[in-house]
Design a protein around this motif. Sequence first.
Motif, PDB file in Angstrom:
ATOM      1  N   ARG A   3       0.842  -1.217   0.000  1.00 22.79           N
ATOM      2  CA  ARG A   3       0.000   0.000   0.000  1.00 22.79           C
ATOM      3  C   ARG A   3       0.868   1.255   0.000  1.00 22.79           C
ATOM      4  NH1 ARG A   3      -4.159  -2.185  -2.141  1.00 22.79           N
ATOM      5  NH2 ARG A   3      -5.035  -3.846  -0.894  1.00 22.79           N
ATOM      6  N   PHE A   4       1.965   1.214   0.756  1.00 21.80           N
ATOM      7  CA  PHE A   4       2.881   2.351   0.771  1.00 21.80           C
ATOM      8  C   PHE A   4       3.492   2.570  -0.616  1.00 21.80           C
ATOM      9  CE2 PHE A   4       7.146   4.138   1.135  1.00 21.80           C
ATOM     10  CZ  PHE A   4       6.869   5.336   1.782  1.00 21.80           C
ATOM     11  N   GLU A   5       3.933   1.490  -1.252  1.00 20.33           N
ATOM     12  CA  GLU A   5       4.542   1.602  -2.582  1.00 20.33           C
ATOM     13  C   GLU A   5       3.556   2.147  -3.604  1.00 20.33           C
ATOM     14  OE1 GLU A   5       7.661   1.503  -3.416  1.00 20.33           O
ATOM     15  OE2 GLU A   5       8.221   0.922  -1.397  1.00 20.33           O
ATOM     16  N   ARG A   6       2.305   1.759  -3.507  1.00 25.67           N
ATOM     17  CA  ARG A   6       1.309   2.269  -4.457  1.00 25.67           C
ATOM     18  C   ARG A   6       1.109   3.769  -4.275  1.00 25.67           C
ATOM     19  NH1 ARG A   6      -3.798  -0.077  -5.690  1.00 25.67           N
ATOM     20  NH2 ARG A   6      -3.309   0.549  -7.810  1.00 25.67           N
ATOM     21  N   LEU A   7       1.061   4.232  -3.018  1.00 27.87           N
ATOM     22  CA  LEU A   7       0.926   5.669  -2.787  1.00 27.87           C
ATOM     23  C   LEU A   7       2.165   6.391  -3.289  1.00 27.87           C
ATOM     24  CD1 LEU A   7      -0.627   8.090  -1.657  1.00 27.87           C
ATOM     25  CD2 LEU A   7       0.469   7.652   0.549  1.00 27.87           C
ATOM     26  N   ARG A   8       3.332   5.831  -2.988  1.00 28.07           N
ATOM     27  CA  ARG A   8       4.580   6.464  -3.443  1.00 28.07           C
ATOM     28  C   ARG A   8       4.621   6.525  -4.965  1.00 28.07           C
ATOM     29  NH1 ARG A   8      10.495   5.005  -1.252  1.00 28.07           N
ATOM     30  NH2 ARG A   8       9.798   2.877  -1.621  1.00 28.07           N
ATOM     31  N   LEU A   9       4.213   5.463  -5.634  1.00 24.32           N
ATOM     32  CA  LEU A   9       4.161   5.472  -7.102  1.00 24.32           C
ATOM     33  C   LEU A   9       3.196   6.542  -7.602  1.00 24.32           C
ATOM     34  CD1 LEU A   9       4.148   1.652  -7.890  1.00 24.32           C
ATOM     35  CD2 LEU A   9       5.884   3.297  -8.662  1.00 24.32           C
ATOM     36  N   GLY A  10       2.076   6.698  -6.939  1.00 27.47           N
ATOM     37  CA  GLY A  10       1.109   7.724  -7.342  1.00 27.47           C
ATOM     38  C   GLY A  10       1.682   9.128  -7.240  1.00 27.47           C
ATOM     39  N   VAL A  11       2.391   9.389  -6.150  1.00 29.22           N
ATOM     40  CA  VAL A  11       3.022  10.706  -5.977  1.00 29.22           C
ATOM     41  C   VAL A  11       4.099  10.899  -7.052  1.00 29.22           C
ATOM     42  CG1 VAL A  11       4.360  12.176  -4.408  1.00 29.22           C
ATOM     43  CG2 VAL A  11       2.485  10.768  -3.512  1.00 29.22           C
ATOM     44  N   ALA A  12       4.897   9.867  -7.289  1.00 28.13           N
ATOM     45  CA  ALA A  12       5.942   9.947  -8.322  1.00 28.13           C
ATOM     46  C   ALA A  12       5.324  10.179  -9.695  1.00 28.13           C
ATOM     47  CB  ALA A  12       6.776   8.665  -8.315  1.00 28.13           C
ATOM     48  N   GLU A  67      13.171  21.827 -12.478  1.00 27.53           N
ATOM     49  CA  GLU A  67      14.156  21.328 -11.522  1.00 27.53           C
ATOM     50  C   GLU A  67      13.508  21.040 -10.166  1.00 27.53           C
ATOM     51  OE1 GLU A  67      17.771  23.639 -11.306  1.00 27.53           O
ATOM     52  OE2 GLU A  67      17.745  23.948 -13.474  1.00 27.53           O
ATOM     53  N   GLU A  68      12.606  21.921  -9.725  1.00 28.67           N
ATOM     54  CA  GLU A  68      11.919  21.701  -8.451  1.00 28.67           C
ATOM     55  C   GLU A  68      11.040  20.460  -8.512  1.00 28.67           C
ATOM     56  OE1 GLU A  68      10.149  25.153  -6.386  1.00 28.67           O
ATOM     57  OE2 GLU A  68      11.183  26.357  -7.914  1.00 28.67           O
ATOM     58  N   ILE A  69      10.368  20.263  -9.633  1.00 25.17           N
ATOM     59  CA  ILE A  69       9.516  19.079  -9.789  1.00 25.17           C
ATOM     60  C   ILE A  69      10.371  17.818  -9.746  1.00 25.17           C
ATOM     61  CG2 ILE A  69       8.036  17.814 -11.403  1.00 25.17           C
ATOM     62  CD1 ILE A  69       6.896  20.603 -12.240  1.00 25.17           C
ATOM     63  N   LEU A  70      11.488  17.823 -10.444  1.00 23.00           N
ATOM     64  CA  LEU A  70      12.370  16.654 -10.404  1.00 23.00           C
ATOM     65  C   LEU A  70      12.921  16.424  -9.004  1.00 23.00           C
ATOM     66  CD1 LEU A  70      14.420  16.561 -13.727  1.00 23.00           C
ATOM     67  CD2 LEU A  70      12.580  15.064 -12.976  1.00 23.00           C
ATOM     68  N   HIS A  71      13.189  17.506  -8.284  1.00 20.18           N
ATOM     69  CA  HIS A  71      13.674  17.365  -6.912  1.00 20.18           C
ATOM     70  C   HIS A  71      12.605  16.693  -6.039  1.00 20.18           C
ATOM     71  CE1 HIS A  71      15.971  18.132  -3.328  1.00 20.18           C
ATOM     72  NE2 HIS A  71      14.957  18.790  -2.796  1.00 20.18           N
ATOM     73  N   LEU A  72      11.359  17.098  -6.206  1.00 24.09           N
ATOM     74  CA  LEU A  72      10.277  16.458  -5.457  1.00 24.09           C
ATOM     75  C   LEU A  72      10.131  14.986  -5.855  1.00 24.09           C
ATOM     76  CD1 LEU A  72       7.557  19.265  -5.441  1.00 24.09           C
ATOM     77  CD2 LEU A  72       8.940  18.482  -3.508  1.00 24.09           C
ATOM     78  N   PHE A  73      10.315  14.694  -7.137  1.00 21.98           N
ATOM     79  CA  PHE A  73      10.274  13.302  -7.612  1.00 21.98           C
ATOM     80  C   PHE A  73      11.367  12.486  -6.913  1.00 21.98           C
ATOM     81  CE2 PHE A  73      12.084  10.205 -10.641  1.00 21.98           C
ATOM     82  CZ  PHE A  73      11.021   9.313 -10.710  1.00 21.98           C
ATOM     83  N   GLU A  74      12.582  13.028  -6.864  1.00 17.38           N
ATOM     84  CA  GLU A  74      13.689  12.332  -6.198  1.00 17.38           C
ATOM     85  C   GLU A  74      13.383  12.098  -4.721  1.00 17.38           C
ATOM     86  OE1 GLU A  74      16.987  14.914  -6.924  1.00 17.38           O
ATOM     87  OE2 GLU A  74      17.223  14.236  -8.990  1.00 17.38           O
ATOM     88  N   GLN A  75      12.823  13.100  -4.065  1.00 16.91           N
ATOM     89  CA  GLN A  75      12.476  12.958  -2.654  1.00 16.91           C
ATOM     90  C   GLN A  75      11.400  11.889  -2.470  1.00 16.91           C
ATOM     91  OE1 GLN A  75      11.650  17.202  -1.921  1.00 16.91           O
ATOM     92  NE2 GLN A  75      13.128  17.029  -0.233  1.00 16.91           N
ATOM     93  N   THR A  76      10.501  11.776  -3.440  1.00 17.66           N
ATOM     94  CA  THR A  76       9.455  10.752  -3.383  1.00 17.66           C
ATOM     95  C   THR A  76      10.076   9.365  -3.413  1.00 17.66           C
ATOM     96  OG1 THR A  76       7.891  12.221  -4.481  1.00 17.66           O
ATOM     97  CG2 THR A  76       7.382   9.873  -4.534  1.00 17.66           C
ATOM     98  N   LEU A  77      11.075   9.183  -4.258  1.00 16.34           N
ATOM     99  CA  LEU A  77      11.729   7.881  -4.343  1.00 16.34           C
ATOM    100  C   LEU A  77      12.472   7.538  -3.055  1.00 16.34           C
ATOM    101  CD1 LEU A  77      13.128   7.990  -7.986  1.00 16.34           C
ATOM    102  CD2 LEU A  77      10.965   7.033  -7.173  1.00 16.34           C
ATOM    103  N   ASP A  78      12.925   8.567  -2.338  1.00 18.12           N
ATOM    104  CA  ASP A  78      13.649   8.359  -1.086  1.00 18.12           C
ATOM    105  C   ASP A  78      12.732   8.269   0.138  1.00 18.12           C
ATOM    106  OD1 ASP A  78      16.079   8.373  -2.405  1.00 18.12           O
ATOM    107  OD2 ASP A  78      16.425  10.517  -2.072  1.00 18.12           O
ATOM    108  N   ALA A  79      11.477   8.658  -0.019  1.00 23.64           N
ATOM    109  CA  ALA A  79      10.557   8.686   1.113  1.00 23.64           C
ATOM    110  C   ALA A  79      10.368   7.290   1.688  1.00 23.64           C
ATOM    111  CB  ALA A  79       9.209   9.265   0.689  1.00 23.64           C
ATOM    112  N   GLY A  80      10.333   7.234   3.014  1.00 26.18           N
ATOM    113  CA  GLY A  80      10.183   5.949   3.666  1.00 26.18           C
ATOM    114  C   GLY A  80       8.999   5.871   4.617  1.00 26.18           C
TER     115      GLY A  80
END
Length: 180
Positions: free
Chosen positions: A54-63, A123-136
């Motif tokens: 469920r966490f991965e699905r939410l993270r994928l949605g944000v990404a 650049e800001e959008i990509l930064h948020l994308f990167e943070q999404t991949l790192d979110a735990g």
Amino acid sequence: MSARSFELLLETAFDSPSPEVFAEGATTVYTDLERALREAKFSNGPAREQLSYRFERLRLGVAIAFVKAFLRLADNEKSKEVLEVLQEAVQAKNTREIDKIVQKRIATFDNLYHEIFVNPQREEILHLFEQTLDAGTKEELDELILDGLELLHEVDWDAPHNQEDDDDEEPLDEEFLKNL
């Protein structure tokens, strides 16, 4: 944080009142994670696996939301493949399938950075994308959803994209990109 904020992030990124990211809807994906968090507190095994999924699905949605917003601004053909990979992964039935889909096409993620030009919003959008991949944690995703909503509401989506302006910019050093 609310499921509605997640839904708004996707709606804003896709410029659609009902983006077709999840068959069951964004609200359900968010509330499924909240339910899995409650259930995992009192059990192990399958409940923990459901929590991860469920966490991965939410993270994928944000990404997906951030990549779609990036594509709306950049219109980068190669980066569309990243969105396809994420959309395929969101259809997976468990975390192992998600990992398998992403790992199989991991090289496509490099395309997000190959044609990056000086544009603060991209650049800001990509930064948020990167943070999404790192979110735990859900809390980190909640914060990214809010940051994303704030940023996407500031974007001038109607500003013309001038490819000639991008062509005048020097591309980023390949070695620098590899070290990201």
